[in-house]
Scaffold this active site. Sequence first.
Site, short mmCIF file in Angstrom:
data_model
loop_
_atom_site.label_atom_id
_atom_site.label_comp_id
_atom_site.label_asym_id
_atom_site.label_seq_id
_atom_site.Cartn_x
_atom_site.Cartn_y
_atom_site.Cartn_z
N GLU A 203 38.38 25.75 -36.50
CA GLU A 203 39.56 26.11 -37.31
C GLU A 203 39.05 27.01 -38.41
O GLU A 203 38.35 26.56 -39.32
CB GLU A 203 40.22 24.84 -37.87
CG GLU A 203 41.65 25.09 -38.37
CD GLU A 203 41.71 25.61 -39.78
OE1 GLU A 203 41.82 26.86 -39.92
OE2 GLU A 203 41.65 24.81 -40.72
N CYS B 5 43.67 27.31 -46.39
CA CYS B 5 43.53 28.12 -45.17
C CYS B 5 44.87 28.59 -44.63
O CYS B 5 44.93 29.60 -43.93
CB CYS B 5 42.78 27.33 -44.10
SG CYS B 5 43.54 25.76 -43.66
#
Length: 374
Positions: free
Chosen positions: A255, A288
């Site tokens: 990720e 993020c």
Amino acid sequence: MADRIVVAGVPVDTRHWIGGRRVASVETFTDHSPVDGQPIGEIARGGPAEAVAAVAAARDAFPAWAATPRAERARILHAIADGVDKRVEELAIVETTDNGALLRSHRRGVMPRVAHNFRFFADWLLRLDHDDFETRGHTNHVSWDPAGPCVLITPWNAPLMLATWKVAPALAAGNTVVLKPAEWSPLTASLLADIAAEAGLPAGVLNVVQGYGAEVGDALTSHPDVRRISFTGSVPTARRIAASAAANLTPLSLELGGKSPLLVFADADLELAVELAVEQYDNAGQVCLAGTRLLVEESVASEFTRRFVEKAAALTQGDPRDEGTDIGPNIHPRQLEKIDGFVQRALGAGARAVIGGRRKGGQYYEPTLLTHVA
């Protein structure tokens, strides 16, 4: 090296957690608080020896944990969640000191979400089922089998919550874990090891190894006994991990964040759009999934920008431990340099800073909005 430090009144063990016991290292690294730049303490600095020991502990603990009935695994995960609930205040102040995110956010949202992660996967585990079914005279049976020792490498921007997004499902599925927290924010991972042990998690099922990626991280991701790897972080580090995993064909998940835009069209609720856009400064923008590019339809761009500037001007930047603070510091001087590099290159290319665009002292950077960008 002291085995324990006291952070805002909370004792935190600075050693690794391997095989159900605390393990020191010969070398240490200094953990600094982004709040004021001051050292918090010396943390055990793992390397290949600690990586080998942690994977061995996870490998040895795997058969018994994998064979543990689902209901018992779920019970232990709920007990871990109970332990988190009891220590929300302690976890919140330690993590704020360690990574600079808002204390009020940790108290009200982040740490309760940590407990929820364990409860969610404990409950999901008990619902995981599939009836046998027939196809062309053959009986099909679906099962979910644990893989083995998992190496989980986690980021610094929401250290404990993002760690438990990995740890909780891995443990629920019957896997054992070696958790490697980010070296910029290692402290709450150590507290999680204490909570898990108090909840009755067997020795070796969860191991925590601290240190730098190039030292202990490489040794973990290249270990032939590791069966799964999960990493959240940067693209360059992910490439290195993928290369290590490839040698053993170890499955991995990555990720790596993103730069998704927030789109505002002329028929949007501008007040809501502005509110959501300004929220992208949450955690000093170190999220993020933040919509760090705002693409606004030209007919409403001026009004949107005016409202944005007005709302952003009302934000309070300062000590994240204060209830009235909206924006805290950046995690590390290197991160501050990176952010300022983005801004200065954009300004050099013709962008305009409607607000911000400058350092504010310490590890604080002014909330910044750039317009006239390519």
